[in-house]
Design a protein around this motif. Structure first.
Motif, PDB file in Angstrom:
ATOM      1  N   TRP A 156     -48.910  62.919 -84.033  1.00  0.00           N
ATOM      2  CA  TRP A 156     -48.523  63.998 -84.570  1.00  0.00           C
ATOM      3  C   TRP A 156     -48.431  63.988 -86.359  1.00  0.00           C
ATOM      4  O   TRP A 156     -48.811  62.933 -87.527  1.00  0.00           O
ATOM      5  CB  TRP A 156     -47.234  62.960 -84.594  1.00  0.00           C
ATOM      6  N   MET A 157     -48.678  65.198 -86.464  1.00  0.00           N
ATOM      7  CA  MET A 157     -49.399  65.408 -88.215  1.00  0.00           C
ATOM      8  C   MET A 157     -48.173  66.195 -88.479  1.00  0.00           C
ATOM      9  O   MET A 157     -48.133  65.837 -90.316  1.00  0.00           O
ATOM     10  CB  MET A 157     -50.530  66.737 -87.842  1.00  0.00           C
ATOM     11  N   SER A 158     -47.123  66.513 -88.450  1.00  0.00           N
ATOM     12  CA  SER A 158     -45.789  67.393 -89.116  1.00  0.00           C
ATOM     13  C   SER A 158     -44.674  67.929 -87.984  1.00  0.00           C
ATOM     14  O   SER A 158     -45.298  67.396 -86.997  1.00  0.00           O
ATOM     15  CB  SER A 158     -46.800  68.072 -90.090  1.00  0.00           C
ATOM     16  N   PRO A 159     -43.455  68.188 -88.248  1.00  0.00           N
ATOM     17  CA  PRO A 159     -42.399  68.588 -87.490  1.00  0.00           C
ATOM     18  C   PRO A 159     -43.100  69.422 -86.213  1.00  0.00           C
ATOM     19  O   PRO A 159     -42.706  69.822 -85.314  1.00  0.00           O
ATOM     20  CB  PRO A 159     -41.631  68.705 -88.286  1.00  0.00           C
ATOM     21  N   ASP A 160     -44.369  70.386 -86.613  1.00  0.00           N
ATOM     22  CA  ASP A 160     -44.795  71.207 -85.317  1.00  0.00           C
ATOM     23  C   ASP A 160     -45.831  71.461 -85.641  1.00  0.00           C
ATOM     24  O   ASP A 160     -46.736  72.420 -85.240  1.00  0.00           O
ATOM     25  CB  ASP A 160     -44.101  73.150 -86.071  1.00  0.00           C
ATOM     26  N   GLU A 161     -46.677  70.158 -85.987  1.00  0.00           N
ATOM     27  CA  GLU A 161     -48.357  70.385 -85.671  1.00  0.00           C
ATOM     28  C   GLU A 161     -48.742  68.833 -85.060  1.00  0.00           C
ATOM     29  O   GLU A 161     -48.228  67.737 -85.641  1.00  0.00           O
ATOM     30  CB  GLU A 161     -48.594  70.286 -86.869  1.00  0.00           C
ATOM     31  N   LEU A 162     -49.679  69.382 -84.455  1.00  0.00           N
ATOM     32  CA  LEU A 162     -50.387  68.222 -83.802  1.00  0.00           C
ATOM     33  C   LEU A 162     -51.271  67.818 -83.725  1.00  0.00           C
ATOM     34  O   LEU A 162     -53.051  68.865 -84.233  1.00  0.00           O
ATOM     35  CB  LEU A 162     -50.085  67.722 -81.771  1.00  0.00           C
ATOM     36  N   MET A 163     -52.366  66.901 -83.670  1.00  0.00           N
ATOM     37  CA  MET A 163     -54.438  66.747 -83.613  1.00  0.00           C
ATOM     38  C   MET A 163     -54.572  66.077 -81.842  1.00  0.00           C
ATOM     39  O   MET A 163     -53.950  64.576 -81.768  1.00  0.00           O
ATOM     40  CB  MET A 163     -54.560  65.795 -84.436  1.00  0.00           C
ATOM     41  N   GLN A 193     -62.289  67.586 -82.732  1.00  0.00           N
ATOM     42  CA  GLN A 193     -59.951  67.706 -82.774  1.00  0.00           C
ATOM     43  C   GLN A 193     -59.856  69.459 -82.643  1.00  0.00           C
ATOM     44  O   GLN A 193     -60.444  70.190 -83.015  1.00  0.00           O
ATOM     45  CB  GLN A 193     -60.288  67.820 -84.403  1.00  0.00           C
ATOM     46  N   ILE A 194     -58.689  69.036 -81.655  1.00  0.00           N
ATOM     47  CA  ILE A 194     -57.452  70.239 -81.582  1.00  0.00           C
ATOM     48  C   ILE A 194     -56.497  70.585 -82.714  1.00  0.00           C
ATOM     49  O   ILE A 194     -56.179  69.622 -81.807  1.00  0.00           O
ATOM     50  CB  ILE A 194     -57.688  70.854 -80.109  1.00  0.00           C
ATOM     51  N   THR A 195     -56.430  71.333 -83.444  1.00  0.00           N
ATOM     52  CA  THR A 195     -55.373  70.925 -84.383  1.00  0.00           C
ATOM     53  C   THR A 195     -53.655  72.376 -83.723  1.00  0.00           C
ATOM     54  O   THR A 195     -54.284  72.984 -82.490  1.00  0.00           O
ATOM     55  CB  THR A 195     -55.301  71.848 -85.379  1.00  0.00           C
ATOM     56  N   LEU A 196     -53.158  71.525 -83.085  1.00  0.00           N
ATOM     57  CA  LEU A 196     -51.663  72.455 -82.035  1.00  0.00           C
ATOM     58  C   LEU A 196     -50.799  72.538 -82.386  1.00  0.00           C
ATOM     59  O   LEU A 196     -50.339  71.713 -83.063  1.00  0.00           O
ATOM     60  CB  LEU A 196     -51.979  71.910 -80.869  1.00  0.00           C
TER      61      LEU A 196
END
Length: 191
Positions: free
Chosen positions: A67-74, A27-30
């Motif tokens: 899509w995790m939030s408006p500025d975060e992907l996983m 898992q990579i948080t972007l």
């Protein structure tokens, strides 16, 4: 080299649902500016998927972009590839307002399978899990009783659930209790 051990080491429960604690997952948080073409181009090229719309998941082969939030992907990918892929992303995104971090060892993953999936989830989350509010292919960040979690509906009777590793046993016990035989609700059956 150390042996990689996933939380709960393959625990499973069979009840109204099949609950499986999954093995190690890369898992990579972007984090970054989703409107920046450079960010989108690098991320989709490395992921090998399209860029997900809000609350959606794009998957291809053994990789998925959530899509995790408006500025975060996983980015989900094979565990063995996470460290080098995170470093590659960080290097390719240098100069952009972006962050790429390998968080593979921070979370536990579960697969939930069975017809009463929505009924079981409705018992333990305040989120609306009706078909209209949580369609197949969508990701929802929510709470499961006392813990933060994310649920990705991968099929009509299947979901992936993510939570922090430190609460994996609590999540497994909670899911098992909510899926205990004899606790049927029947609200979403046939919908």
């Amino acid at each position: 080299m150390s042996e990689i051990i996933a939380p709960l080491n393959g625990a499973a429960f069979d009840g109204l649902l099949r609950v499986d604690a999954l093995g190690p997952q890369g898992q990579i948080t972007l984090r970054g500016d989703f409107a920046a073409p450079a960010f989108r181009d690098v991320v989709t090229e490395v992921a090998g998927t399209a860029f997900p719309e809000a609350r959606r998941v794009e998957a291809a082969g053994d990789r998925a972009l959530l899509w995790m939030s408006p500025d975060e992907l996983m980015l989900l990918l094979p565990y063995e590839a996470a460290t080098t892929t995170a470093a590659d992303l960080a290097q390719r995104l240098s100069g952009e307002h972006a962050l790429a971090v390998d968080v593979s060892d921070a979370r536990a993953h579960f697969r939930l399978r069975g017809a009463p999936l929505r009924d079981v989830l409705a018992k333990i989350t305040p989120a609306d899990v009706s078909p209209a509010a949580l369609p197949e292919g969508e990701l929802r960040r929510t709470r499961l009783a006392q813990i933060a979690a994310a649920v990705w509906l991968t099929g009509p009777q299947e979901a992936r659930l993510f939570c922090f590793r430190s609460v994996a046993q609590y999540a497994f016990d909670l899911l098992s209790t909510a899926a205990a035989p004899g606790s049927e609700v029947g609200y979403f059956d046939g919908r």
